[in-house]
Design an enzyme around this catalytic site. Structure first.
Site, PDB file in Angstrom:
ATOM      1  N   LYS A  72       0.281   0.409   7.414  1.00 57.88           N
ATOM      2  CA  LYS A  72       0.857  -0.942   7.350  1.00 57.88           C
ATOM      3  C   LYS A  72       1.628  -1.269   8.628  1.00 57.88           C
ATOM      4  O   LYS A  72       1.439  -2.340   9.226  1.00 57.88           O
ATOM      5  CB  LYS A  72       1.769  -1.052   6.129  1.00 57.88           C
ATOM      6  CG  LYS A  72       1.072  -0.811   4.803  1.00 57.88           C
ATOM      7  CD  LYS A  72       1.997  -1.015   3.627  1.00 57.88           C
ATOM      8  CE  LYS A  72       3.086   0.048   3.593  1.00 57.88           C
ATOM      9  NZ  LYS A  72       2.551   1.411   3.381  1.00 57.88           N
ATOM     10  N   THR A  73       2.485  -0.353   9.061  1.00 57.00           N
ATOM     11  CA  THR A  73       3.252  -0.597  10.290  1.00 57.00           C
ATOM     12  C   THR A  73       2.341  -0.614  11.508  1.00 57.00           C
ATOM     13  O   THR A  73       2.529  -1.414  12.433  1.00 57.00           O
ATOM     14  CB  THR A  73       4.340   0.485  10.446  1.00 57.00           C
ATOM     15  OG1 THR A  73       5.144   0.516   9.262  1.00 57.00           O
ATOM     16  CG2 THR A  73       5.214   0.199  11.646  1.00 57.00           C
ATOM     17  N   GLY A 122       0.806  -1.207   0.000  1.00 60.71           N
ATOM     18  CA  GLY A 122       0.000   0.000   0.000  1.00 60.71           C
ATOM     19  C   GLY A 122       0.840   1.258   0.000  1.00 60.71           C
ATOM     20  O   GLY A 122       2.045   1.223   0.290  1.00 60.71           O
ATOM     21  N   PRO A 170       2.396   4.987   1.128  1.00 61.11           N
ATOM     22  CA  PRO A 170       2.897   5.439   2.444  1.00 61.11           C
ATOM     23  C   PRO A 170       1.794   6.071   3.275  1.00 61.11           C
ATOM     24  O   PRO A 170       0.922   6.781   2.751  1.00 61.11           O
ATOM     25  CB  PRO A 170       3.983   6.470   2.084  1.00 61.11           C
ATOM     26  CG  PRO A 170       4.372   6.163   0.681  1.00 61.11           C
ATOM     27  CD  PRO A 170       3.143   5.613   0.017  1.00 61.11           C
ATOM     28  N   GLU A 176      -8.281  32.861 -10.148  1.00 59.02           N
ATOM     29  CA  GLU A 176      -9.023  31.876  -9.350  1.00 59.02           C
ATOM     30  C   GLU A 176     -10.518  31.964  -9.631  1.00 59.02           C
ATOM     31  O   GLU A 176     -11.210  30.936  -9.605  1.00 59.02           O
ATOM     32  CB  GLU A 176      -8.740  32.085  -7.861  1.00 59.02           C
ATOM     33  CG  GLU A 176      -7.271  31.981  -7.471  1.00 59.02           C
ATOM     34  CD  GLU A 176      -6.646  30.665  -7.870  1.00 59.02           C
ATOM     35  OE1 GLU A 176      -7.379  29.660  -7.996  1.00 59.02           O
ATOM     36  OE2 GLU A 176      -5.418  30.624  -8.051  1.00 59.02           O
TER      37      GLU A 176
END
Length: 622
Positions: free
Chosen positions: A210-211, A204, A206, A427
């Site tokens: 996952k960690t 996947g 960053p 803009e």
């Protein structure tokens, strides 16, 4: 302070103590005594002013005596006297001076020799040992154990993170819960003939968790959990990485059943044969050892390897095949429901105001990863504290969204009125084209407040739902909106500026992908052009292989230009027909600097536009 710092401090302390010891006891109090010349000393002896003298026989100067003693007035003195003067002791006896001799002090001489003669060599040896220990792994056991594993070991109950702290990735949680259930009760699966997976690969982008998911596995499993980073295996010495892999799995076998987690797997598992000139032999040896441990002749039983990477495309095929990583779990960016769940997790310990609506906030953060949402909540809490508020309100969360997406406000930036006017019309052109063009995301906010690096203004468009398939008309509408700023400048000022450079880049890139990847060109047909060459040594898409002729290349360039020019004409036509609305919006921006989406609808006299894909008709321009 680390182990190396403590070692250096200890040796410096020992050297300092030895120096103090030598100067304190070897020299006595001679540092406080007055210095006398030899002639003055003889005169004082003859005048009866010298009470006592100590003759130091351990003088470093061979031709001189070191003399010290006390004068008649009680003050101390010291001097150097020539040892060959035959009248020295006769004059001392005539003056009735008390004479004392002091022999050489062996311990002082040894210490001085150790410090000043052997000291440099000892110091170099200590520094070399410390450097070698640090370079080869350090830790318990010193340099001799640098080939041992350096994993963090978690036993049952040590990790405080559980699956309750993980949200937005329910499918991944379910896959890993099955692994945990197998570790706790293997008989439940084995009686049906099932085998425990040998490896689980978390894939996947960053920041998607996952960690965090691996830490939750450690908290839920109740079994030993070994955690290492892929970069921890490879060192400058040959064979260290392979040795650490073997030691890691050896420790895992002793504690089986257990889980081994390797973060950033791409650091050690990259495709073999990609090194130039054999420069990556050490990394490849480490990978070979890992492959053998996962599925060799001595297959590891009861040890599950969980790895995480955001670059699965560079991993070696032998590593990702079934039998090694049997299960690959995709941990993607969360959807609308997932973002809401993640926001609730990160705001559990945050004091929220009564006006906070997590569903609204989740809709306004499309594409945010779990790390982005955690950063958003933290930024909102900091803003609330800065404003001396007792709770984090929706205003702070909205400001935090802008801060994460575009950077902090830079109101201190001084711009001329001419530049502000150009930015306001630029803009306004984007916003008005977005309101008048079908199949685009609704405009949430228009701002001309500078933010971050190089952002002078922006139009925030937020989808009302997650989209996975985009149609051709939607892409053309998106290109049209991106060119609205340049068209507005040309209509109002009759000139153009550099402010549209990023818009032109995005429009050209999107048109290029339409022609070469999506097959959306009538002239070139439903064909893709250019094969992507993936350079595994660098780990990134480096170039496209040109598999078409020069004539086709010219047609591609012409088609890309045609798409961009047609979208620009479309934007310019819309703005020309609605020039009064463009001027009104720009003047409002110059006055207020920010216009919200609801205010924009009432200002332009338009009804809110439905989301892309809706059957509701688009508003008709006035």
């Amino acid at each position: 302070m680390g182990q190396t710092g403590r070692t250096v401090s200890f040796w410096l302390f020992i050297v300092l103590i030895m120096l103090l010891f030598v100067f304190q006891y070897d020299k006595g109090n001679m540092k406080q005594a007055q210095k006398l010349s030899y002639s003055d000393f003889i005169s004082d002896v003859q005048a009866g002013k010298v009470k006592s003298v100590v003759v130091h026989l351990d003088s470093d100067v061979a031709q001189e005596y070191e003399l010290s003693g006390t004068l008649g007035d009680g003050s101390d003195y010291d001097l150097l006297a020539p040892s060959r003067d035959p009248d020295l002791f006769r004059i001392l006896r005539q003056g009735k001076v008390q004479i004392t001799t002091q022999g050489p002090q062996v311990w002082a001489q040894l210490i001085k020799a150790a410090l000043f003669e052997w000291g440099p060599f000892i110091f170099l040896i200590v520094i070399w040992f410390i450097f070698l220990n640090r370079m080869q792994g350090g830790g318990a056991g010193g340099a001799l154990n640098f080939g041992k594993m350096r994993a963090k070991v978690w036993t049952g109950g040590q990790s405080k993170v559980t699956f309750a702290d993980v949200a937005g990735i329910d499918e991944a949680k379910e896959e890993l819960k099955e692994i945990i259930d197998f570790l706790k009760d293997p008989g439940k699966f084995q009686k049906l003939g099932g085998k425990i997976p040998k490896g689980v690969l978390l894939l996947g982008p960053p920041g998607t968790g996952k960690t965090l998911l691996a830490r939750a596995v450690a908290g839920e499993a109740g079994r030993p959990f070994f955690s290492m980073s892929g970069s921890d295996f490879v060192e400058m010495f040959v064979g260290v990485g392979a040795s650490r892999v073997r030691d890691l799995f050896e420790q895992g076998k002793k504690n089986a059943p257990c889980i081994i987690f390797i973060d950033e797997m791409d650091a050690v598992g990259r495709h073999r044969g990609a090194g130039l000139g054999g420069g990556h032999d050490e990394r490849e040896q480490t990978l070979n050892a890992l492959l053998v441990e996962m599925d060799g002749f001595e297959a590891t039983k009861g040890v599950i390897l969980v790895a995480a990477t955001n670059r699965p495309d560079v991993l070696d095929p032998a590593l990702t095949r079934p039998g090694r990583f049997d299960r690959q779990i995709v941990v993607d960016r969360p959807d609308l429901v997932g973002r809401e769940g993640i926001l609730k997790v990160h705001t559990r310990n945050v004091v929220l105001g009564t006006d906070v609506d997590m569903k609204v906030l989740a809709r306004r953060t499309p594409g945010f990863s779990g790390a982005d949402l955690a950063n958003l909540v933290n930024e909102a809490a900091l803003l609330a504290a800065r404003r001396d508020k007792k709770a984090v309100g929706m205003e702070e969360l909205e400001d935090a969204v802008d801060r994460v997406m575009a950077g902090p406000e830079r109101k201190s930036r001084v711009m001329s009125e001419r530049e502000k006017k150009v930015i306001a019309y630029h803009e306004s052109g984007h916003a008005l084209v977005a309101k008048l063009t079908p199949n685009v995301d609704p405009v949430h906010k228009v701002s001309i407040i500078p933010r971050g690096y190089g952002v002078l203004g922006y139009v925030m468009q937020l989808p009302t739902e997650d989209r996975f398939v985009v149609q051709k008309e939607e892409i053309l509408s998106k290109i049209t909106v991106s060119l609205g700023g340049r068209a507005s400048e040309e209509i109002i000022f009759g000139d153009i500026s550099t402010g549209a450079s990023n818009d032109l880049e995005k429009a050209t890139e999107t048109a290029h992908r339409m022609v070469m990847e999506f097959g959306m060109s009538e002239k070139l047909g439903r064909v893709t052009y250019g094969r992507k060459e993936r350079e595994v040594f660098l780990g990134r898409d480096l170039m496209r292989d040109k598999d078409y002729s020069e004539k086709t290349a010219q047609m591609i360039d012409n088609e890309v230009k045609r798409i961009v020019e047609s979208c620009y004409k479309r934007a310019k036509t819309l703005l020309t027909r609605n020039k009064p609305k463009l001027v009104k919006l720009a003047e409002t921006l110059l006055e207020k600097e920010i216009v919200e989406g609801d205010e924009l609808d009432s200002l332009l006299g338009l009804t809110p536009r439905p989301a892309p894909g809706s059957a509701a008709p688009a508003p008709t321009p006035a």
